[in-house]
Every structure is written in C-alpha cells, then in structure tokens.
Enzyme design. Structure first.
Site, mmCIF file in Angstrom:
data_model
loop_
_atom_site.group_PDB
_atom_site.id
_atom_site.type_symbol
_atom_site.label_atom_id
_atom_site.label_comp_id
_atom_site.label_asym_id
_atom_site.label_seq_id
_atom_site.Cartn_x
_atom_site.Cartn_y
_atom_site.Cartn_z
ATOM 1 C CG ASP A 55 -2.952 -90.822 -115.008
ATOM 2 O OD1 ASP A 55 -3.402 -89.819 -114.480
ATOM 3 O OD2 ASP A 55 -2.693 -91.899 -114.101
ATOM 4 C CE1 TYR A 60 1.540 -93.928 -110.193
ATOM 5 C CE2 TYR A 60 0.992 -93.207 -112.332
ATOM 6 C CZ TYR A 60 0.506 -93.635 -110.975
ATOM 7 O OH TYR A 60 -0.818 -93.806 -110.908
ATOM 8 C CE LYS A 86 -2.519 -90.701 -110.689
ATOM 9 N NZ LYS A 86 -1.900 -90.629 -111.998
#
Length: 325
Positions: A55, A60, A86
C-alpha cells in the site's frame, strides 16, 4: 496464529490480498529518512509465495514511496504483488519567492524540485492522480485505489473521485475501489451512497479503539464490503506503552496509557507479546480481510511477520476482548 500469505477476496471484486500487507508510507521518508537500498530490500523481502499487498500513496514522501516501489518491482512478474494507492491529492512544485522583483515591482517566484500535495477530489484531478501514480510505479493498472482521507470533502469526493474510480473499475483499469480514512463515521456514509469493494480503516478497530465494531464493520459484512485494517498499533502505543508513547500521533494521555498497559499485562500472563496480539486482533472480525503494517526496514518486516505467526490462545483473546476497547 495467522498465515501472512493466506489470501482473502476483497468484496465482490476479483482482487485477492494477503492477510498481512506492507504499508509503504515509511519508505517515503514520512517519519524518518530511509535509505533507498533499505527500501528496495524491504519490498523485495515482502514478496513471497502469494501476491503481497503493498500500500502506498502519492502524498507519502511527495511521490517518493511510489517511485521506490516502482524501482524495486521493476522486472518482477505483475501477478506476484497487489498494489494499492490513493487519490485526492495532486503533487505540485512548491512556489517560493526569490527575493527579487520584476519591473512592475511584483515578486518573482521559482518552482522548487520538491513536490507538495494539494487536495483535489475532482473527477479530472483523480484521473490525473491515477495516471501520475502509474508513471511513478511503472505500471499499466492499479489493483486497488482508495479515496484518501476526504474528511472535509465528502461531497466532492462522492461526486468527483468516486465517479472517476467507478469508471476506471468499469474499464478494467482498477480492480477494486475504496475509501481510506482514520475515522469510521464517514466511511459509513460512503457505504450509504456508493458501490465500494473495500474500505481502508486506520486506527478505529484495534485492541485500544474498537469504535468501528458497532456500526461500520457489521454493515460492511452485510453489504459484502471488505475492510483493510491499518494503524493497528495506534501510531505506537500498542507497540510499546511507555510514558511518551503516541496515540493517534500525539502523546498519549494517562488514561489511554493505563489502558494500554492493562492490555500488555494480560498478554504477559500468557507469554504473548502485546504487539503480536495487536497485529492479529483485527482479523478476528469476519469483515476484515487484511492488516497493513507500516515498516521502514527489512528487519521491521521480519519482526511483524513473526508477530503475525505467534500462536495466541483463545483464553487470551477472551480476556482481551473483555477489557474495554
């Protein structure tokens, strides 16, 4: 004891995920710097006999986590891993004043190399985010896409992001669509309005916070929507409940610390590490398909895999579940 390589299907989709997934946020230098070689070693170690869930997200490390995953997986057979990323933030170059002015007296800006995330839950923004993630990851499709923390953006996320993901799923460009949040209440609202395969729920179904168990989890089970559990250590306190430990990313108060210590003492009676109980606990609910653990090194991945395989007697589970969560 849980098998980290066992597979579970996400809702009504064709996507199967490992019961233990790798959270790659820390590999984007989110909390502390991680060497690129260590990130590659960690990702390589996580790959195994089953297609490991990995993930990540554009935010990030401003794209660093995705880029490192892409580099580490280059040449690896596509069916040997499951990637979730995402949408909801686009990366923009940061604009800063240079300290000089043009002939009209206006400040002159330059764009730095560093990319900064900015909220964008629009249809076009999500489509662009999806394409940029594919480029950083070096892939032609994503297995799972989560709408990322739309806490103050429910309406645009539903009208824009959800519609975009729905169409990507229909086109076969995404295997499963989801919303990822640190709260269960808004996930329950998304469940009312959208056709989702799964949800990523962080920190709200743990040994210390079981608030999702009365509403969201049973509703997901009834609707056939799987849950991926993140934040199983509640940002640290369930890994090491000592003064100064963090709960939801801030120092835990005295009441929370005492509750965590009670959990640890009960685990010690059975010779079981609190961390092992914390990482395995969410899977006791039938709505939960997988647990994500964020790691920043190969050593941390080995430790979490070992914790996942610790044998935990039913008597300990009964004692822990009797304590107020």
């Amino acid at each position: 004891m849980s098998d980290p390589n066992a597979l579970a299907q996400l809702g009504r989709s064709q996507v199967q995920v490992t019961r233990l997934g790798l959270g790659a946020g820390p590999l984007g230098n989110v909390a502390v710097p991680v060497a690129g070689e260590e990130a590659a070693r960690t990702i390589g170690l996580a790959l195994g006999p089953a297609p490991r869930l990995i993930d990540t997200a554009p935010s990030y490390g401003s794209g660093l986590s995705e880029a490192r995953i892409g580099a580490a997986l280059r040449g690896v057979p596509r069916d040997s891993f499951v990637i979730s990323s995402k949408v909801g933030r686009l990366l923009h170059g940061a604009r800063v004043e240079t300290g000089t002015y043009d002939v009209l007296g206006q400040p002159i800006y330059r764009t730095t190399d560093r990319l900064e995330p900015a909220f964008d839950f629009s249809y076009d923004g999500v489509m662009r985010s999806y394409e940029e993630s594919l480029e950083r990851l070096g892939l032609d499709r994503l297995d799972i896409v989560h709408i990322h923390n739309p806490d103050a953006h429910f309406a645009p996320a539903l009208a824009g992001a959800y519609l975009a993901l729905h169409r990507l799923r229909e086109a076969g460009a995404v295997g499963a669509i989801s919303v990822g949040m640190n709260q269960w209440e808004m996930l329950s609202r998304f469940l009312d309005y959208g056709d989702f395969d799964c949800f990523l729920l962080a920190g709200r179904y743990t040994l210390l916070d079981r608030s999702a168990v009365h509403d969201l989890l049973p509703r997901c089970l009834k609707r056939g929507v799987s849950v991926i559990a993140g934040g199983v250590f509640n940002s640290g306190i369930l890994a090491n409940p000592v003064p100064g430990a963090t709960y939801d990313y801030v120092p835990a108060d005295g009441v929370t610390l005492r509750r965590a210590l009670r959990l640890k003492l009960v685990c010690e009676e059975f010779g079981v590490p609190l961390k092992a109980a914390a990482v395995q606990f969410p899977l006791r609910h039938p709505a939960v398909a997988s647990v994500l653990v964020g790691v920043k090194s190969a050593a941390e991945w080995r430790e979490n895999t070992a914790l996942f395989e610790v044998e935990i007697p039913d008597a300990l589970w009964s004692r822990l579940e009797a304590l107020d969560g």
